[in-house]
Design an enzyme around this catalytic site. Structure first.
Site, PDB file in Angstrom:
ATOM      1  N   SER A  79      -2.541   2.859  -4.969  1.00 11.19           N
ATOM      2  CA  SER A  79      -3.305   1.823  -4.256  1.00 11.19           C
ATOM      3  C   SER A  79      -2.464   0.735  -3.609  1.00 11.19           C
ATOM      4  O   SER A  79      -3.000  -0.093  -2.861  1.00 11.19           O
ATOM      5  CB  SER A  79      -4.313   1.172  -5.212  1.00 11.19           C
ATOM      6  OG  SER A  79      -5.401   2.034  -5.436  1.00 11.19           O
ATOM      7  N   LYS A  82      -2.856   0.171   0.099  1.00 14.67           N
ATOM      8  CA  LYS A  82      -3.864  -0.701   0.707  1.00 14.67           C
ATOM      9  C   LYS A  82      -3.239  -1.913   1.382  1.00 14.67           C
ATOM     10  O   LYS A  82      -3.903  -2.593   2.183  1.00 14.67           O
ATOM     11  CB  LYS A  82      -4.879  -1.143  -0.341  1.00 14.67           C
ATOM     12  CG  LYS A  82      -5.726   0.018  -0.889  1.00 14.67           C
ATOM     13  CD  LYS A  82      -6.753  -0.474  -1.894  1.00 14.67           C
ATOM     14  CE  LYS A  82      -7.675   0.645  -2.371  1.00 14.67           C
ATOM     15  NZ  LYS A  82      -7.131   1.404  -3.502  1.00 14.67           N
ATOM     16  N   SER A 143      -9.286  -3.557  -5.446  1.00  7.94           N
ATOM     17  CA  SER A 143      -8.705  -2.268  -5.062  1.00  7.94           C
ATOM     18  C   SER A 143      -9.780  -1.226  -4.803  1.00  7.94           C
ATOM     19  O   SER A 143      -9.634  -0.052  -5.162  1.00  7.94           O
ATOM     20  CB  SER A 143      -7.739  -1.766  -6.143  1.00  7.94           C
ATOM     21  OG  SER A 143      -6.881  -0.777  -5.628  1.00  7.94           O
TER      22      SER A 143
END
Length: 445
Positions: A79, A82, A143
């Protein structure tokens, strides 16, 4: 008068002939040349025992690398991907392609992924619209994987188009060890119908620690407002019917499980998966001096594992305990710095100094007195082999490449020196035609 005019014509002719048919040599011309990447050691300091596959610590302003371990190795980042999605959203807003209050209806793939309770998510209702701001906050704070995909659709039109745009942006940033397939960091096959065509289902995003640091640096420099969101500890997300309580996965923030009480950590992003382990891109600001740290592949036994935060704290403490932050004032000069050549100046060269205040991290035991610098001229200001006269005092004419004795230096741009603007310490007037002519004549012999 007739004699003087005749003499002037002779001198001018001779000067022109010599300039055309001979090369006047200047010692140390210092014209800027292409940068060559300096390879990072596998471990810049083996005394720091980090339990992670790769790590790096850099100054957010200059890109100076204070520590690196396997920093050029491309690894899964989950993640943390991102951060690229956030950069693309902020860029689209800056360019006027998106607005914060613009409504976005998540596509089928984004909506389906958002319903997966085994992933970090805020559930997005089918057919319901959300503002860019709401999706952006959910992406960075909680997230949320579906929210990140909805933003990708808003930026690129489709998941594939977004990834293509992100790959181009990564190349423009100078990221070299990067693979991108999804907007949220999930494996390609985990994003339902949003997977990147032609790529295997197990293909996943990879960055080197160095490239993740460079992305983080660009994000903070280009869009410092990102920190207003990444430092939010808790926020509620309204999905149209219910509210989701979002707690930031960055547990080093004040008030959370692994808060770094000594220093104000205010970002940036975690990442977790079986293949990536526990990862963390962090940033901390002490006395106005911001560090970025990246930890990849720390131990990951459960969602409650604190290892990535413990390793990050160890890395931050290492930097502050082993380095001092030295400020270099505008006008600073350095020992043995070469003067830059001047073309047709009253003087044939000019000394330079720092044109702007800059800063450097020095290892314990290294002082500012041990700094040296090489002057490199701006070739756009050159004529033949020197800076074209006249020159004003304090005029920016190139750069200083600053190094420290007994301290190897590494930077995100691949150089082994701190680069800072150089200015002239004195003015240099243009030489008159008689001086130029005489120099041309004497150079023949």
């Amino acid at each position: 008068m007739t004699f003087l005019k005749s003499l002037q014509k002779v001198v001018t002719a001779l000067a022109t002939a010599v300039i055309v048919f001979s090369v006047v040599s200047f010692s140390g011309s210092g014209v800027a040349t292409a940068k060559a990447d300096t390879a990072l050691p596998a471990d810049t300091d083996s005394s720091l025992q980090l339990d992670a596959k790769a790590a790096i610590a850099v100054d957010a302003n200059t890109g100076q690398i204070l520590y690196a371990k396997n920093a050029d190795q491309a690894l899964p980042v989950a993640s943390m991907s991102k951060l690229m999605t956030a950069y693309m959203v902020l860029q689209a807003i800056d360019n006027g392609k998106l607005k914060w209050d613009q409504k976005v209806t998540p596509g089928k793939a984004a909506q389906e992924v958002s319903q997966d309770t085994t992933l970090s998510n805020v559930p997005l209702k089918e057919g319901h619209s959300y503002t860019v701001r709401e999706l952006y906050q959910a992406t960075l704070i909680y997230s949320a994987n579906g929210a990140a995909m909805a933003l990708a659709d808003a930026v690129g039109g489709t998941q594939k188009n977004f990834i293509d745009l992100a790959r181009k942006e990564a190349k423009k940033m100078g990221l070299k060890d990067v693979e991108l397939y999804t907007a949220n960091g999930l494996a390609n096959g985990e994003v339902k119908d949003g997977k990147y065509p032609g790529a295997a289902d197990d293909a996943e995003n990879k960055f080197s620690a160095k490239d993740m640091a460079l992305l983080s640096q660009r994000l903070i420099k280009d869009y410092p407002e990102v920190l207003k969101t990444t430092k939010i500890t808790r926020m509620k997300f309204n999905n149209g019917t219910d509210q989701t309580e979002m707690e930031n996965w960055n547990w080093m923030l004040p008030g959370l499980a692994k808060a770094y009480s000594e220093l104000p950590v205010d970002g940036l992003k975690t990442g977790t998966s079986d293949s990536a382990g526990a990862c963390f891109a962090a940033t901390v600001n002490k006395d106005g001096h911001r560090l970025i740290t990246i930890v990849l592949g720390a131990k990951h036994d459960s969602q409650e594992d604190l290892s990535r935060f413990e390793e990050t704290q160890k890395l931050m403490s290492y930097c502050y305990n082993n380095y001092t932050y030295a400020s270099l004032a505008k006008g600073t000069t350095f020992k043995k710095t070469n003067a830059l050549p001047v073309y047709h100046g009253k003087e044939l060269d000019v000394k330079v100094s720092l044109a702007t205040k800059t800063d450097v991290w020095l290892k314990s035991g290294v002082s500012k007195d041990q700094l040296s610098a090489k002057a490199v001229g701006n070739k756009k200001l050159y004529k033949k082999d020197g800076l074209q006269a006249p020159l004003k005092k304090g005029q920016k004419v190139g750069t200083l490449q600053i190094k420290a004795k007994d301290q190897p230096m590494y930077f995100l741009d691949g150089t082994d020196y701190l680069s800072a603007d150089a200015q002239t310490t004195t003015e240099v007037k243009k030489a008159n035609i008689f001086v130029i002519g005489w120099r041309a004549i004497t150079s023949l012999f």
